[in-house]
Structures are given as C-alpha cells and as structure tokens.
Design a protein around this motif. Sequence first.
Motif, PDB file in Angstrom:
ATOM      1  N   HIS A 118       3.317   5.044   6.712  1.00 14.45           N
ATOM      2  CA  HIS A 118       1.885   5.354   6.633  1.00 14.45           C
ATOM      3  C   HIS A 118       1.649   6.867   6.678  1.00 14.45           C
ATOM      4  O   HIS A 118       0.840   7.403   5.926  1.00 14.45           O
ATOM      5  N   THR A 174      -0.666  -6.244   9.821  1.00  8.22           N
ATOM      6  CA  THR A 174      -0.123  -6.837   8.599  1.00  8.22           C
ATOM      7  C   THR A 174       1.200  -7.523   8.934  1.00  8.22           C
ATOM      8  O   THR A 174       2.011  -6.946   9.666  1.00  8.22           O
ATOM      9  N   ALA A 233      -1.915  -7.733   3.173  1.00  9.93           N
ATOM     10  CA  ALA A 233      -2.437  -6.639   3.994  1.00  9.93           C
ATOM     11  C   ALA A 233      -3.549  -7.118   4.923  1.00  9.93           C
ATOM     12  O   ALA A 233      -4.468  -7.820   4.497  1.00  9.93           O
ATOM     13  N   GLU A 261      -5.212   3.767   6.133  1.00  3.71           N
ATOM     14  CA  GLU A 261      -3.957   3.520   5.421  1.00  3.71           C
ATOM     15  C   GLU A 261      -2.881   4.544   5.775  1.00  3.71           C
ATOM     16  O   GLU A 261      -1.700   4.287   5.587  1.00  3.71           O
ATOM     17  N   GLU A 296       6.213  -4.148   5.945  1.00  3.30           N
ATOM     18  CA  GLU A 296       4.933  -4.833   5.790  1.00  3.30           C
ATOM     19  C   GLU A 296       4.877  -5.598   4.472  1.00  3.30           C
ATOM     20  O   GLU A 296       5.352  -5.118   3.438  1.00  3.30           O
ATOM     21  N   GLU A 297       4.308  -6.783   4.536  1.00  7.05           N
ATOM     22  CA  GLU A 297       4.089  -7.575   3.328  1.00  7.05           C
ATOM     23  C   GLU A 297       2.781  -7.104   2.693  1.00  7.05           C
ATOM     24  O   GLU A 297       1.698  -7.555   3.063  1.00  7.05           O
ATOM     25  N   ARG A 298       2.887  -6.193   1.757  1.00  7.67           N
ATOM     26  CA  ARG A 298       1.711  -5.522   1.213  1.00  7.67           C
ATOM     27  C   ARG A 298       0.738  -6.485   0.547  1.00  7.67           C
ATOM     28  O   ARG A 298      -0.465  -6.227   0.496  1.00  7.67           O
ATOM     29  N   ASP A 299       1.245  -7.598   0.019  1.00  6.42           N
ATOM     30  CA  ASP A 299       0.344  -8.562  -0.610  1.00  6.42           C
ATOM     31  C   ASP A 299      -0.423  -9.390   0.420  1.00  6.42           C
ATOM     32  O   ASP A 299      -1.282 -10.202   0.055  1.00  6.42           O
ATOM     33  N   ASP A 334       6.595   3.803   0.217  1.00  3.68           N
ATOM     34  CA  ASP A 334       5.700   4.229  -0.863  1.00  3.68           C
ATOM     35  C   ASP A 334       5.102   5.571  -0.472  1.00  3.68           C
ATOM     36  O   ASP A 334       4.285   5.667   0.436  1.00  3.68           O
TER      37      ASP A 334
END
Length: 446
Positions: free
Chosen positions: A128, A210, A223, A200, A218-221, A178
């Motif tokens: 983050h 999350t 969130a 974020e 983290e499972e971004r899908d 990311d």
Amino acid sequence: MPHSPLARAALIALAVLVIGAAGFFAVAWRPTIGLVAARATPAPKDVARGAELAAIGNCITCHTRRDGAPYAGGRPIETPFGIVYSTNITPDEATGIGGWSEEAFRRAVRDGVSQDGHHLYPVFPYDHMTKMREEDIRAVYAFIITRAPVHANTPANPLPFPFGFRPLLAYWKLLFLDRGAVPADPSQGDEWNHGAYLVEGLAHCGACHTPRNALGAEERDKAYAGGEAEGWLAPALNAASPAAVPWNAERLFSYLRTGWDDEHGVSAGPMAPVVHNLGSAPESEVRAIAAYVASVAGSPSASREEAARKALARAKGETPAPSEAGGPGAAIYAGACAQCHGEAGRHPLLPALDLTLSSTLRNPRPDNAIRIIRGGIQPVAAAAGPMMPPFAEAMTDAQLVALLAYLRTAFAEREPWNGTEDAVKRARDMEAQQTRAERAAARNTP
C-alpha cells in the motif's frame, strides 16, 4: 571421445542448476544503499506534515511494543505464517535507521527492501505504501528521523522454513506488488479522490479489511469484503458489512475521530489504536477517508434499509423485542451485562451500546465477541473513551459459550454461531502466544 548418456545428463542438470541459481540471484538480489554520516536538518514544515501522515498510517502502533519506547519496534505481530516482530525505526545508529538516507527509506516504503538489501515482510504494508507520493514519503522520513533515538534490537522472527528465507519475498513481489499510483476518478470530487489516495495507500485499510490468499496477498477482486488481523475479524466495508445500520460518511467520520458511534459501537482490538491516532490527524484528512470508505459500500438496498429501520426502532423501544432465548446465557447476561447494556443501565454520559445494533454480534464468526468479553475494552494510552471490564477470569469457557449463544439469538436475531467452543480455545491460545512473544521482546531490549 563422446560423453556417456549419464555424463551428458549430469552436465545438463548442472547447467540447469547454475542457470536457476543465476536467475534466482538476479531476481532476489538488491544492493546495499550506503549509510550517511550526517544529513541536513529537515524543515519544520516537513516534520509537522510527517507527524500528520504517520498518524494516518498508524506507524507508532506497529513499531512500538507494549510498554516500549515509541517507534523502537519489538511488537510481535501475529500472521498466518508465524510471529513477525516490528523493527526499530528510531534514528539509533546501531539498531534503528539512524544512518539511513532518504533514498534508503524511500526504497523500503516503495519496494519493501531494507537499507542493507534484504527483503521486508509484507506485514509492513509496502504493497500500500508504494502508492504514496514523493513529497509524503519525504515528510514521513523527516518526522521519523527526528524522533528520539532508542537502542533496541529487534528479536529474531520465529518463522518456520521456508517463510524465514527472505529472498523468496522477491517472487512474492513479482506476483503481488502493484507499484502503480492510485488513479484519480474525474467523476468524483477532490475530497473523495484524496480519500481514495489515503485509504488505498498510507492508511492501508485493505490490509485488514480484505481477505488474503494462501500466500498472504490481498485478494484484490474481493476488496473490502472483510479480513483478519491478529486474531480479530476486520469486518467487510462493502455491501456485505455486518452493521445493523448502514454507515454513512458523517458517522464514519465521527467514529474514526472518537472510536464510538451510538448506532454501531466502539472500536476494539487492532482498530482501537487506529482511531486513537486518527484523532490527532487533520479533520479534512479524516473526512476524506470517511467519504471514500462510505462510498465502498454503495447505497443500501431497500431490504437493508428496512432491516436497519427495524433495528433502530427496537433499540429506541418503539417496537417490542422479539421473544428472546432463555437458558443459562440469559442469566449470565442479566448478571454481567444488563447493568450497562440493558435499557435501565445505559447512561447518556457513559454510553454502552444497545446490543441490538452490535455489528460484532452479526459477524460471521464469534472471534471478536469472544475477545471483547474476555479482554474488555480499555481506552488507548489512558485516553478518555468508552471502556468495558474484562471477564476472562470471571467466566468459565462454558459460561462464555452460553452467553454468546444468548447474545447472538436475542440481539442479532440469528442462529448461534457454530464452533464457538473451538473459537474460545483459539482465542485463549492466541492470547497466551501473544504474551510469550511480548515477554521475549522485552527480554531482548536492554
């Protein structure tokens, strides 16, 4: 003379090993960034801004062990892979970051790599922090490097193999880190976009709220669909929120500043120090965070609004309570809880939540309710705020299980949780493990 098939196979295997080792080294190796003997004194405005940002990032909480010096590290943080101790980030030359340049600090924040080149565990949420703007990293560095230096070694992390082998983290980053900035949404206002940048990035709300995959990313899908932090459930912030009454930006702002909202409850567990620190952050920053988080859930559905109306009506005594379960749990509630949470016990100056509105009792698991009942609620750093006494020594496990079944049925109007006995044992084991880890950290500090 041609090589035999066995010799050729051995040469091929050796070549594969050499190439693999070279590739691993290329991915995992990071150079040392030299220590600095002296640095310019940071500008007061940068130090002041860094203090605000550090509060939003909750830095002092993770980097300060219980009864330890601020930012001197040693706090044991529970993860699914074992205990990770936070590091000393005071400007001590020997055990802290006293010789770190701003470049080294920036690399730690952006890439999760220490000054000496070793990879940092993502319990430090650089996935983050990497989204922070350059000027904000500079301000936080200015603040941290002007704290009082504390000589305090960080205990070794008791992680089982292979989790203690840091070079593997380079591959974790290839998969999950990311480094992109938080994109602005032109359809939203400045406050919302600033809130998105903070939530974020620096505030790293998704780190707890999350769910994570088997590798700890983290499972971004999913969130903000709810996660876990140090044995506590971090509730969903999206439309799956367990709150009896949907949050709005104004109530979120009040909660994030004070740790209390009479329609939702009081901050506890890992969230308590978060709101304590946000209480010293600029109001505009907290309002921006609240605006963005409130938007994550979207507008409540008609059925959600109707359920909220009924819960509020019951809490206000406007509608009769449904038939409540009896049994031993009801008797325990009457003796231990009703004097504060019952209608006659709630005092306007010392508010206790009407449990009809409790989000904790609507969680998918009883973990938070168990932790709160066993450990109570105490204001952070002896500050003013709601409190609740602990009952760990006053209730047996069987009594706690009975009480939880009653609370869940009578106030959340749901079936009792499954596996409550196991959850109580798990909470006791985690409390004991935390105590052992804290003692180990204390022994490590001169």
